[in-house]
Design a protein around this motif. Structure first.
Motif, mmCIF file in Angstrom:
data_model
loop_
_atom_site.group_PDB
_atom_site.id
_atom_site.type_symbol
_atom_site.label_atom_id
_atom_site.label_comp_id
_atom_site.label_asym_id
_atom_site.label_seq_id
_atom_site.Cartn_x
_atom_site.Cartn_y
_atom_site.Cartn_z
ATOM 1 N N MET A 123 -47.149 86.273 10.082
ATOM 2 C CA MET A 123 -47.751 85.089 10.679
ATOM 3 C C MET A 123 -48.333 85.406 12.056
ATOM 4 S SD MET A 123 -48.662 82.119 10.165
ATOM 5 C CE MET A 123 -47.926 81.931 8.558
ATOM 6 N N ALA A 150 -51.676 86.912 11.771
ATOM 7 C CA ALA A 150 -52.741 85.947 11.458
ATOM 8 C C ALA A 150 -53.151 85.203 12.730
ATOM 9 C CB ALA A 150 -52.238 84.959 10.402
ATOM 10 N N LEU A 200 -57.275 78.642 8.051
ATOM 11 C CA LEU A 200 -56.761 79.909 7.519
ATOM 12 C C LEU A 200 -55.448 79.636 6.788
ATOM 13 C CD1 LEU A 200 -56.850 83.011 7.326
ATOM 14 C CD2 LEU A 200 -55.681 83.116 9.517
ATOM 15 N N TRP A 256 -52.233 81.197 4.428
ATOM 16 C CA TRP A 256 -51.515 82.453 4.145
ATOM 17 C C TRP A 256 -50.371 82.112 3.195
ATOM 18 C CZ3 TRP A 256 -51.511 87.608 4.615
ATOM 19 C CH2 TRP A 256 -50.299 88.289 4.494
ATOM 20 N N VAL A 316 -55.469 83.779 2.208
ATOM 21 C CA VAL A 316 -54.995 85.110 1.828
ATOM 22 C C VAL A 316 -53.695 84.930 1.052
ATOM 23 C CG1 VAL A 316 -54.232 87.365 2.683
ATOM 24 C CG2 VAL A 316 -56.035 86.117 3.886
ATOM 25 N N GLU A 355 -58.108 87.505 -1.440
ATOM 26 C CA GLU A 355 -58.720 86.774 -0.327
ATOM 27 C C GLU A 355 -59.749 85.826 -0.919
ATOM 28 O OE1 GLU A 355 -60.272 89.210 2.861
ATOM 29 O OE2 GLU A 355 -61.478 87.498 3.523
#
Ligand SMILES: C[S@@+](CC[C@H](N)C(=O)[O-])C[C@H]1O[C@@H](n2cnc3c(N)ncnc32)[C@H](O)[C@@H]1O
Length: 291
Positions: free
Chosen positions: A1, A4, A72, A74, A133, A287
């Protein structure tokens, strides 16, 4: 994290507030997460005064965030968990190792519809140009699901525990780990129909690779088979024993879950120590971009 956030910081500078929303099932221990974020000196909260942590206790197979609100995303080690158990696996605890073709087909179908549902929800939540991602357990075209010695050790330990009456035949019958390793073509499948886009998502990268088995590497160095076995058994306990224990008939305070886990961990460790092997661990890295 933290990696990112560091990547985002390069683009938006240090002062712009960044909200990090952690998503897990309602049963998850979010207190442990918040304690870690608060007290670990390497946590992004310690390192970044303009980062803010939030948590949502809902399944990611439904909506979790407002439309267009995520720049974003994740997701790691999670989308291999199916939304439900399609049916108990009669001859194993993991469908990938079942000889029953109906079982394997049902799990594959559940994985197919869950994957579409997951993508559809994330597509709605990502802003235009937003990225997602994903790191997930996967299946290798040649080696399949992987983890063969681990899963064999788990299944034979449970069979012994049933023979000894530690667990009943019914309990074992219902012990199922509802995870599914998708192959490259199963991950890519939604993107084929209607060209490359699915629900406004573009698949920009899809890689299947074998993860490094750090426990094996340590064993090669130390030749300590018991340490190897102890680590893999402890990994199994943390990752899947709670799911297996859901099938136990227990009364509050009878300590049965704890005894079950202790025994299974010890049985697995003694089996794994007899012939340490490198574990095949297929992983997928994807991705995606919202167009
Ligand atoms: C192996 S852990 C991975 C945790 C973390 N993402 C990481 O990389 O360390 C898998 C997590 O997925 C969560 N999970 C499984 N199914 C889920 C679902 N449908 N919705 C949200 N979280 C889920 C589990 O509760 C568990 O915390």
């Amino acid at each position: 994290m933290s990696a990112a956030i560091a990547a985002l910081r390069k683009r938006v500078g240090m002062s712009r507030p960044i909200g990090v929303v952690h998503v897990d099932l309602p049963e998850n221990d979010f207190a442990a997460l918040f304690r870690l974020l608060e007290h670990d000196p390497h946590s992004y909260l310690s390192a970044d005064p303009a980062a803010y942590a939030f948590a949502i206790g809902r399944s990611f197979y439904g909506p979790v965030l407002p439309a267009g609100s995520v720049s974003l995303g994740w997701s790691s080690w999670s989308v291999q968990w199916l939304s439900r158990v399609p049916m108990p696996v009669p001859d194993h605890v993991q469908a990938a190792f079942s000889r029953d073709t109906q079982v394997r087909a049902l799990y594959a179908e559940q994985a197919r519809s869950d994957w579409r549902r997951f993508l559809g929800e994330r597509s709605r939540e990502l802003c235009r140009g937003g990225r997602l991602v994903i790191l997930s357990m996967a299946a290798d075209e040649e080696r399949g699901f992987g983890y063969d010695p681990l899963m064999a050790g788990m299944h034979s330990s449970l069979s012994l525990m049933r023979e000894e009456g530690v667990i009943s035949a019914d309990e074992l019958q219902n012990m199922t780990i509802p995870t599914f390793g998708r192959t490259r073509s199963e991950f890519a499948e939604p993107f084929r129909q209607g060209a490359e886009l699915y629900e406004c998502l573009r698949l920009e990268q899809l890689e299947i690779f074998l993860a490094e088995d750090r426990i094996w590497l340590e064993y090669e160095r130390s030749q300590d088979a018991e340490d190897y076995a102890r680590k893999w058994a402890a990994f199994s306990r943390a990752s899947v024993f709670p799911t297996l224990a859901l099938s136990l008939r227990t009364r509050q305070g009878d300590g049965r879950v704890e005894r079950f886990m202790d025994r299974l961990e010890a049985e697995m460790a003694s089996r794994l120590a007899t012939s340490p092997q490198r574990m095949n661990m297929p992983l997928a890295l994807l991705e995606l971009r919202r167009t």
